[in-house]
Scaffold this motif. Structure first.
Motif, mmCIF file in Angstrom:
data_model
loop_
_atom_site.group_PDB
_atom_site.id
_atom_site.type_symbol
_atom_site.label_atom_id
_atom_site.label_comp_id
_atom_site.label_asym_id
_atom_site.label_seq_id
_atom_site.Cartn_x
_atom_site.Cartn_y
_atom_site.Cartn_z
ATOM 1 N N ALA A 1 -12.650 7.314 -5.033
ATOM 2 C CA ALA A 1 -12.312 8.710 -5.301
ATOM 3 C C ALA A 1 -12.287 8.951 -6.797
ATOM 4 O O ALA A 1 -11.748 8.143 -7.560
ATOM 5 C CB ALA A 1 -10.959 9.061 -4.690
ATOM 6 N N ARG B 1 -11.253 12.056 -9.472
ATOM 7 C CA ARG B 1 -10.697 13.383 -9.718
ATOM 8 C C ARG B 1 -10.989 13.763 -11.153
ATOM 9 O O ARG B 1 -10.761 12.985 -12.083
ATOM 10 C CB ARG B 1 -9.197 13.423 -9.455
ATOM 11 C CG ARG B 1 -8.553 14.774 -9.847
ATOM 12 C CD ARG B 1 -7.242 15.013 -9.171
ATOM 13 N NE ARG B 1 -7.426 15.334 -7.757
ATOM 14 C CZ ARG B 1 -7.729 16.556 -7.308
ATOM 15 N NH1 ARG B 1 -7.882 17.574 -8.135
ATOM 16 N NH2 ARG B 1 -7.859 16.772 -6.008
ATOM 17 N N GLU C 1 -12.014 16.827 -6.699
ATOM 18 C CA GLU C 1 -12.132 15.411 -6.376
ATOM 19 C C GLU C 1 -13.246 15.214 -5.371
ATOM 20 O O GLU C 1 -13.445 16.029 -4.480
ATOM 21 C CB GLU C 1 -10.819 14.874 -5.799
ATOM 22 C CG GLU C 1 -10.885 13.406 -5.361
ATOM 23 C CD GLU C 1 -9.576 12.911 -4.767
ATOM 24 O OE1 GLU C 1 -8.558 12.956 -5.496
ATOM 25 O OE2 GLU C 1 -9.577 12.506 -3.579
ATOM 26 N N GLN D 1 -15.186 11.900 -2.971
ATOM 27 C CA GLN D 1 -15.057 10.535 -2.495
ATOM 28 C C GLN D 1 -16.410 10.035 -2.002
ATOM 29 O O GLN D 1 -17.225 10.802 -1.495
ATOM 30 C CB GLN D 1 -14.028 10.452 -1.361
ATOM 31 C CG GLN D 1 -12.615 10.832 -1.768
ATOM 32 C CD GLN D 1 -11.631 10.703 -0.615
ATOM 33 O OE1 GLN D 1 -11.973 10.216 0.469
ATOM 34 N NE2 GLN D 1 -10.403 11.123 -0.840
#
Length: 240
Positions: free
Chosen positions: A167, A169, A205, A207
């Protein structure tokens, strides 16, 4: 067309790349990523037809936002693109100019995508089959008055299906273009690596599922290395 041209063989394509020239079918666009600033509020791009038939192209500006890692597009009047519709002769070139109708955001980047959509001619009476119009999207970014440095926060997360993901951000004011990411152990042994080529908008964000099965035990620390549009970054991440 430059040696860096990227070709796509599908009949329907929505493409965006960091550098070079994007191609959908017999059409190419240069450049493939556009940036508007206070000093340069209007940009130009060249659309080329390398085919042997004329084509009608329509321009469709859209806003581009992200929510929960998903790209969302909506028609917008924030951008003006001229000419909005035109005919490309065989092996011809059309210059399109793109500008911003609204004021830029002083603190955060604005993101859009300009779609070039082929308007197919009526099929001949004896035509049998399906014709799919070509469609190509060009990212457009409007920088804030005071751009900030890149600020990415990385971590490993376990999804509800128990799969592991990387992930990222974005805490900066500009988008971050992630080109590739890899994980390694403290001794330098590679755990996983993959090409990504995704944008993470400011404040958002994204992923990516980890490609590789040799993950160490939960609680282990790995070294993450990523290649971005603005340089190389690294961080220590913990396996959840």
């Amino acid at each position: 067309m430059s040696a860096r041209a990227l070709r796509w063989g599908a009949s329907l394509a929505v493409l965006y790349f960091a550098i070079g020239t994007a191609v959908a079918g017999s059409f190419s666009v240069d450049p493939v990523r556009l940036t508007l600033t206070a000093g340069a509020p209007i940009v130009a791009l060249a659309i080329r037809n390398s085919g042997a038939e004329a084509a009608v192209i329509q321009l469709e500006p859209t806003s581009w936002t992200q929510r929960d890692g998903v790209d969302l597009y909506e028609p917008t009047r924030d951008l003006i693109a001229t000419p909005p519709i035109f005919t490309l002769p065989p092996h011809g070139t059309q210059i399109v100019r793109l500008g911003l109708r609204r004021a830029s955001d002083p603190r955060a980047e604005l993101s859009y995508r300009l779609y070039l959509v082929e308007v197919p001619p009526p099929p001949p009476p004896d035509f049998v089959g399906t014709r799919v119009a070509l469609r190509l999207g060009v990212p457009v970014f409007v920088t804030p008055a005071t751009p900030s440095a890149q600020a990415l926060q990385w971590q490993l997360v376990r999804r509800p299906d128990s799969k592991l993901a990387i992930a990222a951000r974005n805490h900066g004011a500009l988008h971050a273009r992630i080109q590739s990411v890899s994980l390694s152990r403290n001794d330098g042994a590679a755990v996983s690596g993959q090409t990504i080529a995704d944008d993470v908008h400011a404040g958002q964000e994204r992923q990516w599922l980890i490609q590789g099965s040799a993950m160490p035990a939960p609680g282990s620390t790995l070294r993450l290395s990523a290649s971005t549009e603005r340089g190389e970054v690294s961080a220590d991440v913990v396996v959840p």
